[in-house]
Structures are given as structure tokens and as C-alpha cells.
Design a protein around this motif. Structure first.
Motif, PDB file in Angstrom:
ATOM      1  N   HIS A  98      13.022   5.683  -5.283  1.00 23.33           N
ATOM      2  CA  HIS A  98      11.677   6.095  -5.700  1.00 23.33           C
ATOM      3  C   HIS A  98      10.848   4.891  -6.129  1.00 23.33           C
ATOM      4  O   HIS A  98       9.654   4.810  -5.858  1.00 23.33           O
ATOM      5  CB  HIS A  98      11.764   7.122  -6.840  1.00 23.33           C
ATOM      6  N   GLN A 141       2.018   4.027   4.319  1.00 24.54           N
ATOM      7  CA  GLN A 141       3.227   4.854   4.254  1.00 24.54           C
ATOM      8  C   GLN A 141       4.105   4.695   5.492  1.00 24.54           C
ATOM      9  O   GLN A 141       5.328   4.691   5.407  1.00 24.54           O
ATOM     10  CB  GLN A 141       2.833   6.323   4.075  1.00 24.54           C
ATOM     11  N   LYS A 199       6.306  10.183   1.574  1.00 22.69           N
ATOM     12  CA  LYS A 199       5.302  10.959   0.834  1.00 22.69           C
ATOM     13  C   LYS A 199       5.940  11.709  -0.336  1.00 22.69           C
ATOM     14  O   LYS A 199       5.412  11.697  -1.451  1.00 22.69           O
ATOM     15  CB  LYS A 199       4.617  11.960   1.773  1.00 22.69           C
ATOM     16  N   SER A 200       7.050  12.369  -0.053  1.00 24.45           N
ATOM     17  CA  SER A 200       7.679  13.167  -1.105  1.00 24.45           C
ATOM     18  C   SER A 200       8.219  12.281  -2.232  1.00 24.45           C
ATOM     19  O   SER A 200       8.104  12.617  -3.413  1.00 24.45           O
ATOM     20  CB  SER A 200       8.790  14.055  -0.536  1.00 24.45           C
ATOM     21  N   TYR A 220       5.315  11.081  -4.321  1.00 26.83           N
ATOM     22  CA  TYR A 220       4.834  12.160  -5.186  1.00 26.83           C
ATOM     23  C   TYR A 220       5.729  12.301  -6.415  1.00 26.83           C
ATOM     24  O   TYR A 220       5.255  12.358  -7.550  1.00 26.83           O
ATOM     25  CB  TYR A 220       4.821  13.463  -4.373  1.00 26.83           C
ATOM     26  N   TYR A 221       7.043  12.288  -6.159  1.00 24.83           N
ATOM     27  CA  TYR A 221       8.012  12.421  -7.255  1.00 24.83           C
ATOM     28  C   TYR A 221       7.918  11.218  -8.198  1.00 24.83           C
ATOM     29  O   TYR A 221       7.892  11.373  -9.424  1.00 24.83           O
ATOM     30  CB  TYR A 221       9.426  12.534  -6.680  1.00 24.83           C
ATOM     31  N   ARG A 226       5.458   9.086  -8.721  1.00 21.84           N
ATOM     32  CA  ARG A 226       4.215   9.058  -9.505  1.00 21.84           C
ATOM     33  C   ARG A 226       4.288  10.042 -10.671  1.00 21.84           C
ATOM     34  O   ARG A 226       3.892   9.722 -11.791  1.00 21.84           O
ATOM     35  CB  ARG A 226       3.017   9.407  -8.612  1.00 21.84           C
ATOM     36  N   ASN A 227       4.784  11.231 -10.383  1.00 17.75           N
ATOM     37  CA  ASN A 227       4.899  12.234 -11.452  1.00 17.75           C
ATOM     38  C   ASN A 227       5.831  11.765 -12.562  1.00 17.75           C
ATOM     39  O   ASN A 227       5.520  11.907 -13.751  1.00 17.75           O
ATOM     40  CB  ASN A 227       5.424  13.554 -10.878  1.00 17.75           C
ATOM     41  N   MET A 276       2.924  18.687  -3.978  1.00 20.29           N
ATOM     42  CA  MET A 276       2.141  18.041  -2.934  1.00 20.29           C
ATOM     43  C   MET A 276       0.690  18.497  -2.942  1.00 20.29           C
ATOM     44  O   MET A 276      -0.107  18.072  -2.137  1.00 20.29           O
ATOM     45  CB  MET A 276       2.754  18.300  -1.546  1.00 20.29           C
ATOM     46  N   ARG A 303      -1.358  18.108  -5.316  1.00 21.07           N
ATOM     47  CA  ARG A 303      -2.208  17.187  -6.077  1.00 21.07           C
ATOM     48  C   ARG A 303      -3.017  16.301  -5.114  1.00 21.07           C
ATOM     49  O   ARG A 303      -2.484  15.753  -4.164  1.00 21.07           O
ATOM     50  CB  ARG A 303      -1.323  16.299  -6.963  1.00 21.07           C
ATOM     51  N   PRO A 343      -5.076  13.052  -3.807  1.00 19.19           N
ATOM     52  CA  PRO A 343      -4.811  11.623  -4.021  1.00 19.19           C
ATOM     53  C   PRO A 343      -5.652  11.002  -5.134  1.00 19.19           C
ATOM     54  O   PRO A 343      -5.189  10.121  -5.838  1.00 19.19           O
ATOM     55  CB  PRO A 343      -5.143  10.994  -2.668  1.00 19.19           C
ATOM     56  N   ASP A 370      -4.370  10.663  -8.646  1.00 21.10           N
ATOM     57  CA  ASP A 370      -3.420   9.598  -8.942  1.00 21.10           C
ATOM     58  C   ASP A 370      -4.099   8.253  -9.182  1.00 21.10           C
ATOM     59  O   ASP A 370      -3.430   7.297  -9.584  1.00 21.10           O
ATOM     60  CB  ASP A 370      -2.408   9.465  -7.794  1.00 21.10           C
TER      61      ASP A 370
END
Lengths: 211, 131
Positions: free
Chosen positions: A161, A175, A190-191, A194-195, A197-198, B1, B3, B5, B8
Motif C-alpha cells: 500500500h 496508475q 486503484k484499490s 484508495y485503501y 489514502r483512507n 471507491m 469518494r 478524487p 483526497d
């Protein structure tokens, strides 16, 4: 050979950018390096070293950083003759960087296990009191504090990650290219992004950062 | 997903502004690396000569082995028997030609005989008609 060795010394003694360095383009540098031109390779190293070093630092921390950096460029030097498309140099370089980082982390973990240091987690990660006692009244120290926070937030992520987050959000790589570097589908990039960043947002918010 | 862009963006900005900066690279790192590179190049430049010797040696050995195999292989025997086969083939084909020739001669003989018979028959018939 001795002639080139002398040139190397000259290049070392030069503090600024040499005329040759300024003249040689990115592609030319790669092609010259592929032919075994040490000076061209040295320039290539100087050009890419800061990015590679920063990426390695964000992935592995300061431990063994210089060794890892040397390892990356040594692998680059060895593998350059096999690189068919110079346009893919950057992606290829990051790929090597990733491989070296994963190998380095594995070695580091092994060493840590072997050492079996009696240090507790509290020694590595400062407590909340320590964090609060940090002098944060000046902007420079504030910056240092935030840098430390980001470093620890990155450390809290898994290497997979972290790599995606570093390459995408800090190194500004697309990407698709990240997918090629890490050899994973773009959907996975992408996934993971996303993970990551969260997770990092959550970590920073827990540390009192308002985003 | 779900959210978007742009949600962020503050996080990315924060990370970029406060990205951990690695400690400065000691000059020794570059020097050591370049020393290795030059050394590695020296080793690799001496490699082609060795490789050339190895390749030429391998080609010579392979040539010798192939020649030995060719000499002792059954294909040589086949080569030796080939003239015999050719000879027998020539004899067969010659016989065949002779047979055909003999068949043809008998056929022409028969034809000639038939024609003679036919001629004799027609002349005899003419004679009887005249009478």
C-alpha cells in the motif's frame, strides 16, 4: 580505460554541471551507458539519484538507505545492456527500486529477528506525551513534526500500500505505470491507493492533523 | 471507491508538503558506486575475449563431433549401398524397356500378319468375282 578513469576523476572534481553533461540528453545518456560509458552512467545516476533515494527512504526508512541506493544503481548498470527500449528506463528503474526495497526490507526484518533487541515499541514510537512535548512553536519545527508524522503514517502501511501511495501521490506517477512497476493490474493499483489514502488519513487524524 | 478524487486533494497536498526528506547523500556513496562500475566494466570487457575463445573452441569441438558422427553413422552405409540400388534400378528399368520393346514388336508383327491376311482375302475375293 585509463583515459575514462581520468575523465571520471575530472567529473568528480567538477562541482557544477559539465559542458558534456549539459549537452547529453536523457536518451543519449541511457544509450551511452548501455554501451558501457561510465561517465554517461555517472550523469544518469546524478539525475535520478534524488528521486530514487527519496522513494527508497519513503519505502524503507533511513536504515541501509545508502546501501540500497548503491544496490539499485549497481543493478541498473548491470541490467542496462538488456534494456531494449530506453523510453521505459524510468519505469524499469522504479521496478528495480521496488525489488531492492522489498529485498532490503526482508533482510532488515531478518536482521532484526536475529538481533532480538530487547527494545520495546515505546522506544521506537514516541508516546503521546513525547509528541505533545515537542516544541511546535516555530514553523520549521512544525514542519519537522509533520514530516515525522507522515513518515510514521507511511510506516503504518503495508509495503504494497505504501508503494502505491508513494509512487502515485508523492512521485506523481500514473496508475498504469505503477501497475507496470509493481506488476499488478491497474484496478489493484486503484484499490490499494484508495485503501492506503483512507488508512493514512485515519492515522493522521488520530494524531490531531485536520485535513 | 465512491469518494471523488478531489476529496483526497487536501491529504495529497499535506503529504507532498510534509513528505519525509531523506538525509543528504554522502559523496562516498557515489564514489564507491562508480568504483564498482569501473571495476565491473573492466571485468566485463575482459569477458568477450574469453567468450570468443569459448565460442571458437565450442564450434571446433562441435565440428569434430559432427564429423566423427557422420563418419560412423548408418547414413554412410546407405551412401555405400546407393550405387547398388541405382544399378538394380537401371537394370529393372532396362528390362522393362526391353519387355515393352518386345511387346511392341510382337504387336507390329501381328498387325503385319493381319494386313497380309486381309490383303490375301481381298485378292481372292476379287478373283472369284471376276470369275
Amino acid at each position: 580505460m585509463t583515459g575514462e578513469g581520468d575523465q571520471l576523476v575530472i567529473a568528480d572534481n567538477q562541482t557544477g554541471i559539465s559542458v558534456r553533461e549539459a549537452c547529453l540528453g536523457h536518451r543519449t545518456l541511457i544509450l551511452q551507458s548501455q554501451k558501457g560509458d561510465c561517465i554517461a552512467f555517472q550523469q544518469l545516476y546524478r539525475r535520478y539519484q534524488p528521486r530514487v533515494r527519496a522513494t527508497l527512504y519513503q519505502l524503507c526508512g533511513s536504515e541501509m538507505l545508502d546501501d540500497l541506493l548503491q544496490e539499485v544503481f549497481f543493478r541498473v548498470w548491470r541490467g542496462l545492456p538488456k534494456l531494449r527500449q530506453p523510453s521505459y528506463f524510468s519505469t524499469w528503474l522504479y521496478r528495480i527500486c521496488w525489488n531492492v526495497a522489498t529485498d532490503g526490507r526482508r533482510q532488515f526484518a531478518k536482521r532484526q529477528l536475529e538481533r532480538e533487541l530487547p527494545t520495546t515499541e515505546g522506544e521506537d514510537t514516541p508516546t503521546l506525551d513525547e509528541q505533545l512535548s515537542r516544541p511546535q512553536d516555530t514553523p520549521d519545527l512544525m514542519q519537522l513534526h509533520y514530516q515525522d508524522l507522515v513518515q510514521r503514517a507511511l510506516d503504518s502501511l503495508s509495503l504494497e500500500h505504501r508503494a502505491v501511495l508513494v509512487l502515485h501521490d508523492l512521485e506523481d506517477l500514473p496508475q498504469k505505470e505503477i501497475g507496470q512497476i509493481l506488476q499488478i493490474p491497474t484496478g489493484t493499483v486503484k484499490s490499494r491507493l484508495y485503501y492506503a489514502r483512507n488508512a493514512i488519513r485515519q492515522y493522521l487524524q488520530q494524531q490531531g492533523v485536520i485535513l | 471507491m465512491t469518494r471523488l478524487p478531489h476529496d483526497d486533494q487536501p491529504l495529497i497536498q499535506f503529504l507532498k508538503q510534509n513528505r519525509p526528506i531523506p538525509p543528504t547523500t554522502p559523496n562516498l556513496v557515489e564514489k564507491q558506486l562508480m568504483q564498482w562500475v569501473v571495476k565491473e566494466r573492466r571485468v566485463s570487457s575482459s569477458k568477450p575475449i574469453l567468450v570468443r575463445w569459448l565460442i571458437s573452441g565450442a564450434i571446433a569441438t562441435a565440428g569434430l563431433v559432427t564429423w566423427q558422427l557422420w563418419k560412423s553413422s548408418p547414413s554412410t552405409q546407405q551412401m555405400a549401398t546407393q550405387p547398388e540400388e541405382i544399378e538394380s534400378f537401371v537394370i529393372d528399368s532396362w528390362n522393362g524397356t526391353n519387355e515393352q520393346l518386345s511387346y511392341a514388336t510382337t504387336e507390329t508383327q501381328l498387325e503385319n500378319a493381319w494386313l497380309m491376311l486381309e490383303e490375301s482375302y481381298s485378292t481372292s475375293k476379287n478373283k472369284t468375282n471376276r470369275q
